[in-house]
Design a protein around this motif. Structure first.
Motif, PDB file in Angstrom:
ATOM      1  N   TYR A   1      -6.924   2.306   8.450  1.00 41.01           N
ATOM      2  CA  TYR A   1      -6.775   0.847   8.448  1.00 41.01           C
ATOM      3  C   TYR A   1      -7.717   0.196   9.464  1.00 41.01           C
ATOM      4  CZ  TYR A   1      -2.558   1.008   5.493  1.00 41.01           C
ATOM      5  OH  TYR A   1      -1.673   1.167   4.462  1.00 41.01           O
TER       6      TYR A   1
ATOM      7  N   LEU B   1       1.333  -5.305   3.435  1.00 39.60           N
ATOM      8  CA  LEU B   1       0.087  -5.811   4.006  1.00 39.60           C
ATOM      9  C   LEU B   1       0.074  -7.330   3.910  1.00 39.60           C
ATOM     10  CD1 LEU B   1      -2.447  -3.362   2.263  1.00 39.60           C
ATOM     11  CD2 LEU B   1      -1.144  -2.987   4.375  1.00 39.60           C
TER      12      LEU B   1
ATOM     13  N   PHE C   1      -8.400  -4.003   9.348  1.00 38.05           N
ATOM     14  CA  PHE C   1      -7.086  -4.576   9.669  1.00 38.05           C
ATOM     15  C   PHE C   1      -6.962  -4.754  11.185  1.00 38.05           C
ATOM     16  CE2 PHE C   1      -6.298  -3.140   5.402  1.00 38.05           C
ATOM     17  CZ  PHE C   1      -5.357  -4.031   4.912  1.00 38.05           C
TER      18      PHE C   1
ATOM     19  N   VAL D   1      -0.693  -4.508   9.015  1.00 43.23           N
ATOM     20  CA  VAL D   1      -0.018  -3.451   8.262  1.00 43.23           C
ATOM     21  C   VAL D   1       1.395  -3.310   8.818  1.00 43.23           C
ATOM     22  CG1 VAL D   1      -0.058  -1.020   7.585  1.00 43.23           C
ATOM     23  CG2 VAL D   1      -2.217  -2.240   8.025  1.00 43.23           C
TER      24      VAL D   1
ATOM     25  N   ASP E   1       0.853  -1.182   0.000  1.00 41.64           N
ATOM     26  CA  ASP E   1       0.000   0.000   0.000  1.00 41.64           C
ATOM     27  C   ASP E   1       0.887   1.228   0.000  1.00 41.64           C
ATOM     28  OD1 ASP E   1      -2.378   1.393   0.012  1.00 41.64           O
ATOM     29  OD2 ASP E   1      -2.694   1.237   2.175  1.00 41.64           O
TER      30      ASP E   1
END
Length: 375
Positions: free
Chosen positions: A312, A278, A317, A283, A260
């Motif tokens: 996120y 990712l 996430f 992350v 990302d």
């Protein structure tokens, strides 16, 4: 060689036609970080083509462990030559600047200790020619465990704390990320956000194509070089092998959602860029490029990370990992979760013992000189 019910074999990676499918199959039965995934290591093999040996751990007919070891020579002090084994690294400084973290053996869930024990015993018993097994960056507790298994002397080469944000817990709490921070850090972020808002809306912008993603990565380069320098062991953007690895990783993984790249905007101005890996809803903040501001109230990095963490969290996430490093912003924005180390497990070679004696004497002299200067 067997260790309990486990059997360990090695073969050249270049001759292992099933390595990709085997790795991916085991990965689904393991809990790897991004650095032990095929996403990273498959790319590492493809780009750098190291002369690696596949370490395969079997329980009967079932594959339960994998690792990639590379033999190399390391010369130190102009005289000492050490024959080294490395796990998931090449031994070539420029190629290893990509700096793997959370290293170790890929193992089926619940069999991590057994796989490590079988693998290490195999390397010690069947490959007597190496002097040092270099591991890094690896969890400090796991490094201690490896030293205990082998009975070898553990020389610490590097260490750093890791910080991160538990996005899943934050989401369940119902609060905001800023509410979890200290009053001072929260004030700095809110003030900087307010000042940047005078230039226009503060927002996150993601590329719409792989070409745009590569352009963001390239735009990080000048800022990263300015921040870290262009010498050895400084910014990776001064190293063509580093840049090639990541440009090809982005080209391969951007559409798959494995990387990302984010531009943090204040109006039409790019105040920060972030490049994240990712994997499995985690992350990994890999690197960034921040604007240099003359007004110290402007904190592009703090603002960018805070916006990304909330974003996120909203995407579902589970964790935002700043990874290894004792930079102040990491401890201000995240919570400590482990120590990382790079170690060398050393066989009882005279040359290594002599080096250790010299190192200890030098460190003692430095310590005494420092103490005398403070008097």
């Amino acid at each position: 060689m067997t260790a309990g019910l486990l059997t360990v074999t090695t073969e050249p990676a270049s001759k292992c036609a099933t390595l990709r499918s085997d790795w991916l199959d085991l990965e689904h039965r393991a809990q790897p970080t991004v650095f032990l995934s095929w996403q990273w290591l498959g790319h590492w093999l493809q780009v750098y083509k190291p002369d690696a040996l596949v370490l395969r751990v079997m329980e009967g007919e079932r594959l339960v462990g994998l690792g990639l070891v590379v033999e190399s020579e390391e010369r130190r002090h102009g005289l000492l030559k050490s024959r080294c084994l490395r796990l998931h690294q090449t031994g070539h400084k420029l190629l290893d600047q990509i700096w793997i973290e959370y290293n170790g053996f890929l193992a089926e869930r619940g069999k991590e200790d057994a796989v490590a024990k079988a693998s290490l015993e195999h390397l010690c018993r069947t490959m007597p020619e190496w002097d040092e097994f270099i591991l890094g960056a690896i969890d400090a507790d796991e490094a201690d465990h490896y030293a205990k298994i082998t009975g070898l002397y553990k020389h610490l080469r590097w260490e750093a704390p890791c910080f991160g944000v538990d996005l899943d817990s934050l989401r369940q709490s119902g609060g905001t990320y800023l509410d979890t921070l200290s009053r001072n850090t929260r004030h700095q972020i809110n003030r900087a956000h307010r000042l940047y808002s005078e230039r226009g809306e503060v927002s996150l912008v993601r590329p719409g194509s792989v070409e745009e993603a590569l352009a963001v990565f390239d735009a990080i380069g000048p800022r990263h070089l300015e921040r870290w320098g262009n010498g050895p062991d400084q910014s990776g953007f001064a190293n063509p092998d580093f840049v090639r690895f990541h440009r090809e990783l982005i080209r391969e993984q951007w559409a798959e959602g494995g990387v990302d790249l984010i531009s943090v905007m204040a109006g039409d101005e790019e105040i920060a860029f972030l490049y994240n890996l990712l994997h499995n809803k985690v992350v990994y903040f890999y690197l960034g490029g921040m604007a240099v501001e003359t007004d110290n109230r402007l904190k592009p990095g703090l603002v960018g990370h805070a916006l990304c963490i909330e974003d996120y969290r909203n995407q579902g996430f589970d964790y935002y990992d700043f990874m290894g490093g004792d930079e102040r912003y990491k401890s201000n924005l995240g919570h400590f979760h482990r120590n990382l180390v790079q170690i060398a497990l050393q066989r009882p070679r005279f040359k290594l013992k002599l080096e250790d004696v010299a190192r200890r004497a030098r460190n003692r002299w430095i310590g005494e000189a420092s103490a005398n200067n403070e008097r």
